[in-house]
Design an enzyme around this catalytic site. Structure first.
Site, short mmCIF file in Angstrom:
data_model
loop_
_atom_site.label_atom_id
_atom_site.label_comp_id
_atom_site.label_asym_id
_atom_site.label_seq_id
_atom_site.Cartn_x
_atom_site.Cartn_y
_atom_site.Cartn_z
NE ARG A 1 19.36 -9.09 8.04
CZ ARG A 1 19.82 -9.94 7.12
NH1 ARG A 1 20.95 -9.69 6.53
NH2 ARG A 1 19.11 -11.01 6.77
NE ARG B 1 0.83 -1.26 10.24
CZ ARG B 1 1.58 -1.25 9.14
NH1 ARG B 1 2.82 -0.77 9.19
NH2 ARG B 1 1.10 -1.69 8.01
CB CYS C 1 7.99 -4.57 2.41
SG CYS C 1 7.17 -4.73 3.98
CD GLU D 1 18.12 -9.97 -0.32
OE1 GLU D 1 17.59 -9.36 0.63
OE2 GLU D 1 19.31 -9.84 -0.62
NE ARG E 1 18.55 -12.47 2.98
CZ ARG E 1 18.32 -13.33 1.98
NH1 ARG E 1 17.22 -13.24 1.26
NH2 ARG E 1 19.21 -14.26 1.69
CE1 TYR F 1 20.87 -14.43 8.43
CE2 TYR F 1 21.50 -13.66 10.62
CZ TYR F 1 21.45 -13.48 9.25
OH TYR F 1 21.98 -12.34 8.69
NE ARG G 1 26.74 -14.33 8.56
CZ ARG G 1 27.10 -13.09 8.93
NH1 ARG G 1 26.55 -12.04 8.35
NH2 ARG G 1 28.02 -12.92 9.86
#
Ligand code: ISJ
Length: 163
Positions: free
Chosen positions: A21, A77, A88, A91, A103, A121, A129
């Site tokens: 992530r 890319r 894509c 959220e 994200r 992050y 987080r």
């Protein structure tokens, strides 16, 4: 060499698909801001996990709905992930959640154990987080050296097609 490659072959786990992530915030809804932040986030994930493009199965990006100037997948890319399946989306809009956030969830074929994967992050997204905000030290010059080779001609989304 990542943590796993330092182990003897018999000590290494099986190759499985795992998730890595990342999240980063931007200050404005422009293609330059989105792509620069997404490239930095991806570069740090790649570098911290010693990820090879051929081992990446796919990557799913989201942005908060206040970001729509371009697709963050373009940044992947630009870093050479031509054969990786990318997507894509937006959220979900949780009230009072962190604004202007990009994200990514990367599906990665690896022998690295889940607990050893470095999730990245950055900037305002560190607050999402707090348990994952420490990153291995990566020299700023190394990041800049890689990002300076990015083909700027690919910075814009071309509605007529192209890469
Ligand atoms: C906390 C985050 O934001 C949201 C919440 C998540 C979670 O609770 O695990 C994961 C992704 C996002 O939908 C994050 O991006 O890590």
């Amino acid at each position: 060499m990542n943590l796993d490659e330092q182990r003897l072959p018999e000590e290494r786990g099986p190759m499985v698909c795992r998730g890595a992530r990342g999240a980063v915030t931007v200050t404005e809804n422009t293609d330059e801001a989105i792509l620069a932040a997404a490239r930095e986030m991806l570069f740090l994930i790649i570098r911290a996990n010693d990820m090879k493009p051929e081992d990446v199965a796919s990557a799913y990006f989201t942005t908060t709905t206040d970001l729509n100037a371009t697709y963050p997948a373009l940044a992947a890319r630009q870093l050479g992930w031509y054969d990786v399946a990318l997507l894509c989306g937006h959220e979900m809009t949780v009230p009072n959640s962190l604004p202007r956030c990009i994200r990514v969830l990367i599906h990665w074929n690896t022998r690295t154990q889940a607990k050893d994967i470095v999730h990245v992050y950055l900037r305002g997204a560190r607050q999402l987080r707090p348990d994952r905000k420490s990153l291995p030290e990566i020299p700023r010059e190394e990041i800049e050296e890689v990002l300076k080779n990015v083909d700027l001609a690919q910075l814009k989304f071309d509605p007529q097609g192209g890469r």
